[in-house]
Design a protein around this motif. Structure first.
Motif, PDB file in Angstrom:
ATOM      1  N   SER A  99      -5.445 -15.794  -3.000  1.00  0.00           N
ATOM      2  CA  SER A  99      -6.479 -14.798  -3.282  1.00  0.00           C
ATOM      3  C   SER A  99      -7.571 -14.794  -2.215  1.00  0.00           C
ATOM      4  CB  SER A  99      -7.086 -15.031  -4.664  1.00  0.00           C
ATOM      5  OG  SER A  99      -7.835 -16.233  -4.701  1.00  0.00           O
ATOM      6  N   ARG A 102      -6.995 -12.676   1.225  1.00  0.00           N
ATOM      7  CA  ARG A 102      -6.959 -11.211   1.303  1.00  0.00           C
ATOM      8  C   ARG A 102      -8.113 -10.660   2.141  1.00  0.00           C
ATOM      9  NH1 ARG A 102      -3.560  -8.422  -1.702  1.00  0.00           N
ATOM     10  NH2 ARG A 102      -2.448  -9.402  -3.428  1.00  0.00           N
ATOM     11  N   LYS A 103      -7.784  -9.713   2.977  1.00  0.00           N
ATOM     12  CA  LYS A 103      -8.810  -8.987   3.721  1.00  0.00           C
ATOM     13  C   LYS A 103      -8.258  -7.628   4.109  1.00  0.00           C
ATOM     14  CE  LYS A 103      -7.671 -11.358   8.103  1.00  0.00           C
ATOM     15  NZ  LYS A 103      -6.734 -12.357   7.537  1.00  0.00           N
ATOM     16  N   ARG A 104      -9.141  -6.760   4.495  1.00  0.00           N
ATOM     17  CA  ARG A 104      -8.741  -5.418   4.896  1.00  0.00           C
ATOM     18  C   ARG A 104      -8.774  -5.304   6.410  1.00  0.00           C
ATOM     19  NH1 ARG A 104     -11.876  -1.302   0.720  1.00  0.00           N
ATOM     20  NH2 ARG A 104     -10.831  -2.007  -1.206  1.00  0.00           N
ATOM     21  N   SER A 109      -1.153  -3.420   4.184  1.00  0.00           N
ATOM     22  CA  SER A 109      -1.464  -4.421   3.171  1.00  0.00           C
ATOM     23  C   SER A 109      -0.184  -4.832   2.449  1.00  0.00           C
ATOM     24  CB  SER A 109      -2.462  -3.866   2.157  1.00  0.00           C
ATOM     25  OG  SER A 109      -3.691  -3.586   2.772  1.00  0.00           O
ATOM     26  N   SER A 111       1.472  -6.929  -0.986  1.00  0.00           N
ATOM     27  CA  SER A 111       1.126  -7.256  -2.363  1.00  0.00           C
ATOM     28  C   SER A 111       1.750  -8.590  -2.765  1.00  0.00           C
ATOM     29  CB  SER A 111       1.633  -6.169  -3.309  1.00  0.00           C
ATOM     30  OG  SER A 111       3.055  -6.181  -3.348  1.00  0.00           O
ATOM     31  N   LEU A 148      -0.800 -11.588   3.304  1.00  0.00           N
ATOM     32  CA  LEU A 148      -1.797 -10.990   2.416  1.00  0.00           C
ATOM     33  C   LEU A 148      -3.091 -10.664   3.163  1.00  0.00           C
ATOM     34  CD1 LEU A 148      -1.208 -13.156  -0.772  1.00  0.00           C
ATOM     35  CD2 LEU A 148      -0.694 -10.722  -0.495  1.00  0.00           C
TER      36      LEU A 148
END
Length: 232
Positions: A99, A102-104, A109, A111, A148
């Protein structure tokens, strides 16, 4: 090119480790970086990541100069890393390790469901503390963590090291799947034949220099060349 490394020179203190190293990785291309232990392969990855910054030369990722950027900035641009020692947080659960990764970025992206599709055992490990995982399970977490983070390029450092043959197959299948998704990979690997089977091109290093570059299939098929360069 998603990655373009030009004439970099990297030092540990006053000891020079890389001498004018140049290499490139195209969008969606898998490139193997091979050579004997101590040749400079991991140092090259560390230079790209800014962990051991190059003193001279240029490193460009996705069109921008990252030579002097901090490691966390490089990661946020979309460079993923699967280190040889995994570097997961041992006292945290698998779920928590994933968790916080996660980054943008501007890239695709991934899952958790896709991670479970690649590594079927991962779904059943989510609540386990990482210090209680096997080496193969830790590698699943390390690779999933990198994906991720929405990378455009993933740097793999000895991804098959210490793993059972079935896990090695899963890891290399993941590298191939990245290519299908248009994500690039630079793979440092002692097991040359394993890396060459999933790569488009290959570089060979020796004593901090690039001594060969060419199609991976050609190096895999040419026994004399491969033995001369790699001893295998």
């Amino acid at each position: 090119m998603i990655l373009d490394v030009t004439d970099i020179e990297t030092f540990y203190g006053e000891t020079q480790a890389l001498f004018g190293v140049s290499l490139s990785v195209a969008q969606g291309e898998v490139v193997a970086l091979l050579g004997p232990s101590g040749a400079g392969k991991t140092t090259t990855l560390r230079s790209i990541l800014g962990l051991t910054p190059a003193r001279r030369g240029t490193i460009r990722f996705d069109g921008g100069d990252i030579t002097a950027r901090a490691t966390h900035e490089i990661a946020r641009l979309g460079v993923g890393w699967v280190p040889d020692d995994r570097r997961i947080f041992p006292t945290l659960t698998v779920a928590r390790n994933l968790s916080i990764a996660r980054k943008r970025t501007r890239f695709r992206s991934w899952s958790l469901g896709e991670m479970f599709g690649i590594f079927s055992a991962l779904e059943h490990l989510m609540e386990r503390e990482c210090e209680n995982l096997s080496g193969g399970e830790m590698q699943m977490v390390a690779i999933s963590r990198a994906l991720l983070g929405a990378p455009g390029l993933v740097l793999f450092d000895e991804p098959s090291q210490g793993l059972a043959p079935k896990v090695v197959q899963d890891v290399m299948a993941t590298v191939s799947r990245l290519k299908e998704a248009g994500i690039s990979a630079l793979v440092v690997e002692q097991n040359a034949s394993t890396a060459l089977q999933v790569s488009d091109r290959a570089y060979v290093m020796d004593r901090g220099r690039i001594v060969h570059e060419g199609p991976a299939a050609g190096l895999l098929a040419d026994d004399d060349l491969r033995v001369g360069l790699l001893g295998v």
